[in-house]
Motif scaffolding. Structure first.
Motif, PDB file in Angstrom:
ATOM      1  N   ALA A 176       0.818  -1.211   0.000  1.00 40.81           N
ATOM      2  CA  ALA A 176       0.000   0.000   0.000  1.00 40.81           C
ATOM      3  C   ALA A 176       0.854   1.264   0.000  1.00 40.81           C
ATOM      4  O   ALA A 176       0.380   2.342  -0.384  1.00 40.81           O
ATOM      5  CB  ALA A 176      -0.932   0.006   1.214  1.00 40.81           C
ATOM      6  N   MET A 177       2.111   1.141   0.405  1.00 42.65           N
ATOM      7  CA  MET A 177       2.978   2.316   0.454  1.00 42.65           C
ATOM      8  C   MET A 177       3.276   2.884  -0.924  1.00 42.65           C
ATOM      9  O   MET A 177       3.748   4.019  -1.041  1.00 42.65           O
ATOM     10  CB  MET A 177       4.295   1.974   1.170  1.00 42.65           C
ATOM     11  CG  MET A 177       4.152   1.760   2.663  1.00 42.65           C
ATOM     12  SD  MET A 177       5.743   1.458   3.467  1.00 42.65           S
ATOM     13  CE  MET A 177       6.618   2.985   3.085  1.00 42.65           C
ATOM     14  N   ILE A 178       2.995   2.102  -1.959  1.00 36.30           N
ATOM     15  CA  ILE A 178       3.267   2.575  -3.311  1.00 36.30           C
ATOM     16  C   ILE A 178       2.458   3.828  -3.635  1.00 36.30           C
ATOM     17  O   ILE A 178       2.848   4.625  -4.496  1.00 36.30           O
ATOM     18  CB  ILE A 178       2.975   1.465  -4.347  1.00 36.30           C
ATOM     19  CG1 ILE A 178       3.653   1.778  -5.686  1.00 36.30           C
ATOM     20  CG2 ILE A 178       1.490   1.257  -4.518  1.00 36.30           C
ATOM     21  CD1 ILE A 178       5.147   1.779  -5.636  1.00 36.30           C
ATOM     22  N   THR A 211       7.686   8.470   4.639  1.00 36.67           N
ATOM     23  CA  THR A 211       8.043   7.074   4.405  1.00 36.67           C
ATOM     24  C   THR A 211       8.186   6.312   5.719  1.00 36.67           C
ATOM     25  O   THR A 211       7.660   5.201   5.869  1.00 36.67           O
ATOM     26  CB  THR A 211       9.353   6.986   3.606  1.00 36.67           C
ATOM     27  OG1 THR A 211       9.190   7.696   2.366  1.00 36.67           O
ATOM     28  CG2 THR A 211       9.716   5.541   3.315  1.00 36.67           C
ATOM     29  N   ALA A 212       8.891   6.898   6.672  1.00 33.61           N
ATOM     30  CA  ALA A 212       9.056   6.241   7.973  1.00 33.61           C
ATOM     31  C   ALA A 212       7.710   6.092   8.675  1.00 33.61           C
ATOM     32  O   ALA A 212       7.418   5.040   9.264  1.00 33.61           O
ATOM     33  CB  ALA A 212      10.025   7.039   8.845  1.00 33.61           C
ATOM     34  N   GLY A 213       6.889   7.131   8.603  1.00 35.60           N
ATOM     35  CA  GLY A 213       5.568   7.054   9.222  1.00 35.60           C
ATOM     36  C   GLY A 213       4.713   5.964   8.610  1.00 35.60           C
ATOM     37  O   GLY A 213       4.006   5.232   9.320  1.00 35.60           O
ATOM     38  N   ALA A 214       4.785   5.838   7.281  1.00 36.21           N
ATOM     39  CA  ALA A 214       4.017   4.793   6.602  1.00 36.21           C
ATOM     40  C   ALA A 214       4.531   3.407   6.974  1.00 36.21           C
ATOM     41  O   ALA A 214       3.745   2.474   7.174  1.00 36.21           O
ATOM     42  CB  ALA A 214       4.089   4.996   5.089  1.00 36.21           C
ATOM     43  N   MET A 215       5.849   3.257   7.079  1.00 40.34           N
ATOM     44  CA  MET A 215       6.422   1.968   7.474  1.00 40.34           C
ATOM     45  C   MET A 215       5.961   1.574   8.874  1.00 40.34           C
ATOM     46  O   MET A 215       5.579   0.425   9.124  1.00 40.34           O
ATOM     47  CB  MET A 215       7.952   2.029   7.415  1.00 40.34           C
ATOM     48  CG  MET A 215       8.523   2.123   6.007  1.00 40.34           C
ATOM     49  SD  MET A 215      10.338   2.259   5.980  1.00 40.34           S
ATOM     50  CE  MET A 215      10.802   0.586   6.486  1.00 40.34           C
ATOM     51  N   VAL A 216       5.987   2.532   9.787  1.00 40.70           N
ATOM     52  CA  VAL A 216       5.550   2.254  11.161  1.00 40.70           C
ATOM     53  C   VAL A 216       4.069   1.874  11.181  1.00 40.70           C
ATOM     54  O   VAL A 216       3.664   0.907  11.842  1.00 40.70           O
ATOM     55  CB  VAL A 216       5.805   3.475  12.067  1.00 40.70           C
ATOM     56  CG1 VAL A 216       5.135   3.287  13.424  1.00 40.70           C
ATOM     57  CG2 VAL A 216       7.301   3.706  12.241  1.00 40.70           C
TER      58      VAL A 216
END
Length: 224
Positions: A176-178, A211-216
Motif C-alpha cells: 500500500a505504500m506505493i 516514508t518512515a511514518g508509513a512503514m511504522v
C-alpha cells in the motif's frame, strides 16, 4: 504558530534522519519478533537525542571544518542503519549474527537513502541557485551527478520496500505504500527543478517523515 505551520515544521525537521530508524526499528521488532521494551526504547531515544544535540552544537561552531563535514556525510549514510540495529537489539535481546545484520540492513535501506537525500538536497539547491543567477547556464561539474543521483534515491528506496515485501521481510500491507511514491517523487522533483529554493528546503525531510511514518503504520497494523 498555527497548527498547520506546526505540523509542517515537524514534518520538515532535521531530526528525522535520527528519529525515523529508532521508531521503525521498534515497530519492526514488534511485527517480526513480537518483542518490544518501552523502557529500553525510551532510554535509547533519549541518549541518541542528547548525542545529536551535542553533535549539532559542535557542527554549528565548526561548520567550515572539512573533517567534520566528511564525518557528517559518513554519519548520514551509516547512522540510520546503526540506530535501527540498536533499537532491534535492545527490544529483542538477540545476539547479533550476519543473518540479522543483513536482514536489518534491508529494512534500514530506504531510511538510509532518504537520509542521504536530506543531505544531498543542500547541494542540489546550491546548483539550482547557480543556474538561476547565471544567465549563461554555467554550473559546477558536480551538478552533472548531484541532481540525477538525488532523483534516483526515491526509486531505490521504494524499490527496496517492494522487494522486501515480496521476500516476506516486510508485511504484505507494505504494498500500500506505493501510493506515497508519486508524492515523494514529486517533492524530490520540486527540489531539483523549482526556483523557489527556500520554500522547498524541507521537502526531503518530509519525504523521510512520510516514508518512515508509513512503514511504522504498516508494521503496527500488521502486528494486530
Amino acid at each position: 504558530m498555527t497548527v498547520s505551520k506546526m505540523i509542517n515544521k515537524v514534518r520538515g525537521s532535521d531530526v528525522w534522519p535520527v528519529l525515523a530508524p529508532l521508531v521503525v526499528g521498534a515497530a519492526y521488532a514488534w511485527w517480526r519478533y513480537h518483542r518490544f521494551s518501552f523502557e529500553n526504547s525510551l532510554i535509547l531515544i533519549v541518549v541518541v537525542a542528547v548525542v545529536k544535540w551535542a553533535l549539532d552544537l559542535i557542527t554549528q561552531n565548526h561548520r567550515y571544518d572539512q573533517s567534520l563535514i566528511t564525518l557528517s556525510w559518513i554519519a548520514d549514510v551509516i547512522l540510520p542503519y546503526l540506530l535501527l540495529v540498536a533499537q532491534l537489539v535492545v527490544n529483542t535481546n538477540f545476539a547479533l549474527s550476519l543473518g540479522f545484520l543483513l536482514t536489518w540492513f534491508g529494512v534500514a535501506w530506504p531510511l538510509i537513502l532518504l537520509s542521504v537525500a536530506v543531505r544531498l538536497a543542500k547541494n542540489v539547491r546550491v546548483v539550482r541557485a547557480e543556474e538561476i543567477s547565471d544567465p549563461t547556464g554555467a554550473i559546477k561539474a558536480s551538478s552533472r551527478w548531484i541532481r540525477p543521483l538525488f532523483l534516483t534515491l526515491p526509486f531505490l528506496a521504494y524499490g527496496e520496500i517492494l522487494l522486501y515485501t515480496l521476500s516476506g521481510y516486510m508485511p504484505v500491507l507494505s504494498w500500500a505504500m506505493i501510493v506515497l511514491f508519486p508524492l515523494v517523487l514529486a517533492q524530490a522533483l520540486a527540489v531539483g527543478l523549482e526556483s523557489d529554493l527556500d520554500r522547498l528546503a524541507d521537502l526531503p525531510a518530509r519525504n523521510l517523515f512520510l516514508t518512515a511514518g508509513a512503514m511504522v503504520l504498516v508494521l503496527v497494523i500488521s502486528s494486530s
